[in-house]
Motif scaffolding. Sequence first.
Motif, mmCIF file in Angstrom:
data_model
loop_
_atom_site.group_PDB
_atom_site.id
_atom_site.type_symbol
_atom_site.label_atom_id
_atom_site.label_comp_id
_atom_site.label_asym_id
_atom_site.label_seq_id
_atom_site.Cartn_x
_atom_site.Cartn_y
_atom_site.Cartn_z
ATOM 1 N N GLU A 154 51.565 39.320 36.744
ATOM 2 C CA GLU A 154 50.493 40.212 37.203
ATOM 3 C C GLU A 154 50.042 41.101 36.064
ATOM 4 N N LEU A 155 48.749 41.038 35.778
ATOM 5 C CA LEU A 155 48.141 41.891 34.759
ATOM 6 C C LEU A 155 47.330 42.953 35.491
ATOM 7 N N ASN A 156 47.365 44.182 35.014
ATOM 8 C CA ASN A 156 46.698 45.277 35.719
ATOM 9 C C ASN A 156 45.700 46.040 34.859
ATOM 10 N N PRO A 157 44.639 45.376 34.397
ATOM 11 C CA PRO A 157 43.621 46.133 33.665
ATOM 12 C C PRO A 157 42.846 47.019 34.648
ATOM 13 N N SER A 158 42.149 48.014 34.129
ATOM 14 C CA SER A 158 41.449 48.977 34.985
ATOM 15 C C SER A 158 40.340 48.339 35.817
ATOM 16 N N TYR A 159 39.811 47.215 35.389
ATOM 17 C CA TYR A 159 38.693 46.585 36.097
ATOM 18 C C TYR A 159 39.146 45.568 37.131
ATOM 19 N N GLY A 160 40.426 45.568 37.516
ATOM 20 C CA GLY A 160 40.902 44.718 38.595
ATOM 21 C C GLY A 160 42.107 43.883 38.208
ATOM 22 N N LYS A 161 43.063 43.815 39.123
ATOM 23 C CA LYS A 161 44.310 43.079 38.910
ATOM 24 C C LYS A 161 44.036 41.578 38.747
ATOM 25 N N ALA A 194 40.066 23.315 37.194
ATOM 26 C CA ALA A 194 39.787 24.482 36.361
ATOM 27 C C ALA A 194 39.995 25.759 37.149
ATOM 28 N N GLY A 195 40.455 26.744 36.468
ATOM 29 C CA GLY A 195 40.624 28.051 37.077
ATOM 30 C C GLY A 195 39.308 28.792 37.111
ATOM 31 N N PRO A 196 39.334 30.004 37.613
ATOM 32 C CA PRO A 196 38.112 30.792 37.743
ATOM 33 C C PRO A 196 37.525 31.172 36.394
ATOM 34 N N THR A 197 36.195 31.329 36.388
ATOM 35 C CA THR A 197 35.502 31.725 35.159
ATOM 36 C C THR A 197 34.633 32.959 35.351
ATOM 37 N N GLY A 198 34.425 33.360 36.585
ATOM 38 C CA GLY A 198 33.628 34.553 36.865
ATOM 39 C C GLY A 198 34.510 35.793 36.887
ATOM 40 N N CYS A 199 33.933 36.916 36.516
ATOM 41 C CA CYS A 199 34.697 38.165 36.420
ATOM 42 C C CYS A 199 35.466 38.482 37.696
ATOM 43 N N THR A 200 34.783 38.503 38.832
ATOM 44 C CA THR A 200 35.443 38.914 40.078
ATOM 45 C C THR A 200 36.304 37.811 40.672
ATOM 46 N N GLN A 201 36.254 36.625 40.101
ATOM 47 C CA GLN A 201 37.150 35.564 40.548
ATOM 48 C C GLN A 201 38.555 35.805 40.004
ATOM 49 N N CYS A 202 38.656 36.370 38.833
ATOM 50 C CA CYS A 202 39.966 36.679 38.229
ATOM 51 C C CYS A 202 40.382 38.107 38.548
ATOM 52 N N HIS A 203 39.479 39.033 38.334
ATOM 53 C CA HIS A 203 39.771 40.456 38.490
ATOM 54 C C HIS A 203 39.522 40.874 39.929
#
Length: 123
Positions: free
Chosen positions: A32-39, A109-118
């Motif tokens: 789990e990575l926890n950057p400020s713009y979403g886990k 393939a995994g997600p490529t959009g910002c809100t798909q990962c974060h």
Amino acid sequence: MKKSLMTVGVMVGFLLSILMASGVFAAKDVVELNPSYGKVNFTHKKHSEDYKIDCLKCHHTWKKGETTGKLCKDCHKAKAEGKVSSAKDAYHNDCKKCHDEAKKAKKPAGPTGCTQCHVKAKK
């Protein structure tokens, strides 16, 4: 004396092999990575075992065959330092780039959009 040392050595080796087989020394399945713009949840097992991605693809500082060592965050910090890119740039360059390439090759393939990962925490 030699016999008792040999017995202890065999027992320690046996114990270590049981621990390794049980997964005690295995990498965490979900990182789990926890950057400020979403886990971001990264499934290590899926990438390493299911997709058979070579460890060195991500862990580029390891030597061939090595299975432990530095993690991304050990070198890649919030801001770039000298020739070492920031954590954000390193993840986007490795993860997103790999997902984009897999998608183009019509492979899983995994997600490529910002809100798909974060994923932002629900309020």
